[in-house]
Design a protein around this motif. Structure first.
Motif, short mmCIF file in Angstrom:
data_model
loop_
_atom_site.label_atom_id
_atom_site.label_comp_id
_atom_site.label_asym_id
_atom_site.label_seq_id
_atom_site.Cartn_x
_atom_site.Cartn_y
_atom_site.Cartn_z
N GLN B 28 28.09 25.08 88.24
CA GLN B 28 28.47 24.30 87.05
C GLN B 28 27.22 23.88 86.27
N VAL B 29 27.28 24.08 84.98
CA VAL B 29 26.18 23.71 84.11
C VAL B 29 26.72 22.88 82.95
N THR B 30 25.85 22.07 82.40
CA THR B 30 26.28 21.23 81.28
C THR B 30 26.24 22.00 79.97
N MET B 31 25.11 22.69 79.76
CA MET B 31 24.88 23.33 78.47
C MET B 31 24.93 24.85 78.62
N ALA B 49 27.64 26.40 73.16
CA ALA B 49 29.04 26.46 73.59
C ALA B 49 29.41 25.16 74.28
N ASN B 50 30.32 24.41 73.71
CA ASN B 50 30.71 23.11 74.24
C ASN B 50 31.99 23.24 75.05
N GLN B 51 31.97 22.67 76.24
CA GLN B 51 33.14 22.77 77.11
C GLN B 51 34.28 21.93 76.56
N GLY B 52 35.39 22.56 76.30
CA GLY B 52 36.58 21.85 75.86
C GLY B 52 36.61 21.49 74.39
N SER B 53 35.63 21.93 73.63
CA SER B 53 35.64 21.65 72.19
C SER B 53 34.97 22.79 71.44
N ASN B 72 35.58 26.26 80.75
CA ASN B 72 35.15 25.44 81.89
C ASN B 72 33.63 25.39 81.96
N LEU B 73 33.11 24.81 83.05
CA LEU B 73 31.67 24.56 83.15
C LEU B 73 30.87 25.77 83.64
N THR B 74 31.52 26.89 83.89
CA THR B 74 30.79 28.05 84.39
C THR B 74 31.01 29.32 83.57
#
Lengths: 115, 115
Positions: B28-31, B49-53, B72-74
């Motif tokens: 899992q990564v943030t950015m 790339a923003n997760q969920g937006s 998702n985060l991956t």
């Protein structure tokens, strides 16, 4: 406008000698600098970084020097080895709150180590 | 570190078609970011790339041409829409954990040729 410049597109160095790669930047807001190495058909690989609060960072054979007043940084590789032959990219960022690193890359310098 | 894979590694496409590039991170990564490297040029950031937006696009890049998903985060995808020969480039995905000074890790890239 190229904010990060690598004016030498290529460099050849004898094995065992020092390789010096140079990078200039124009945006005084940049406060974090990185060097990446890229082999053909692969993505860039992180090599070494330096924060603007320092003027030198060393990691094994790799040393990065930062001259903020001149807006110049350099990567020194010593001794140079054949496996160092690659394209080297200088990158810079403005560290925003939350660690959102938007990297601005230079055009790269192709380093060839001559055995 | 993070291991990043991209699919496809390369493709040859016809003008007017679209191609979706996938990017998978092993943790899992943030950015997550998408870059383009046109022949002989440096890496240019397309978008974050923003997760969920919706993704955050850089100047010169628009969602209609480069729609991005990040469910998702991956995982993230980049679509190059209505392609022209000018879109021939290497497209690279990168990721970081979003902490200050965290390194961006890059995928191997997708070499796209548009005929």
């Amino acid at each position: 406008d190229q904010q990060v410049k690598q004016n030498s597109p290529s460099l050849s160095v004898q094995e065992g000698r020092i390789s010096i790669l140079n990078c200039d930047y124009t945006n005084s807001m940049f406060d974090y600098f990185l060097w990446y190495k890229k082999y053909p058909a692969e993505g860039p690989t992180f090599l070494i970084s330096i924060s603007s609060i320092k003027d030198k960072n060393e990691d094994g054979r790799f040393t990065v020097f930062l001259n903020k007043s001149a807006k110049h940084l350099s990567l020194h590789i010593v001794p140079s080895q054949p496996g160092d032959s690659a394209v080297y990219f200088c990158a810079a960022s403005v560290l925003l709150g939350g660690g959102n690193e938007k990297l601005t890359f230079g055009t790269g310098t192709r380093l060839t180590i001559i055995p | 570190s993070a291991v990043i894979s991209q699919k496809p590694s390369r493709d040859i496409c016809q003008r007017g078609t679209s191609l979706t590039i996938q990017c998978q991170v092993d943790s899992q990564v943030t950015m997550m970011f998408w870059y383009r490297q046109q022949p002989g040029q440096s890496l240019t950031l397309i978008a974050t790339a923003n997760q969920g937006s919706e993704a955050t696009y850089e100047s010169g890049f628009v969602i209609d041409k480069f729609p991005i998903s990040r469910p998702n985060l991956t995982f993230s995808t980049l679509t190059v829409s209505n392609m022209s020969p000018e879109d021939s480039s290497i497209y690279l995905c990168s990721a970081s954990r979003g902490e200050i000074t965290d390194t961006q890790y890059f995928g191997p890239g997708t070499r796209l040729t548009v005929l």
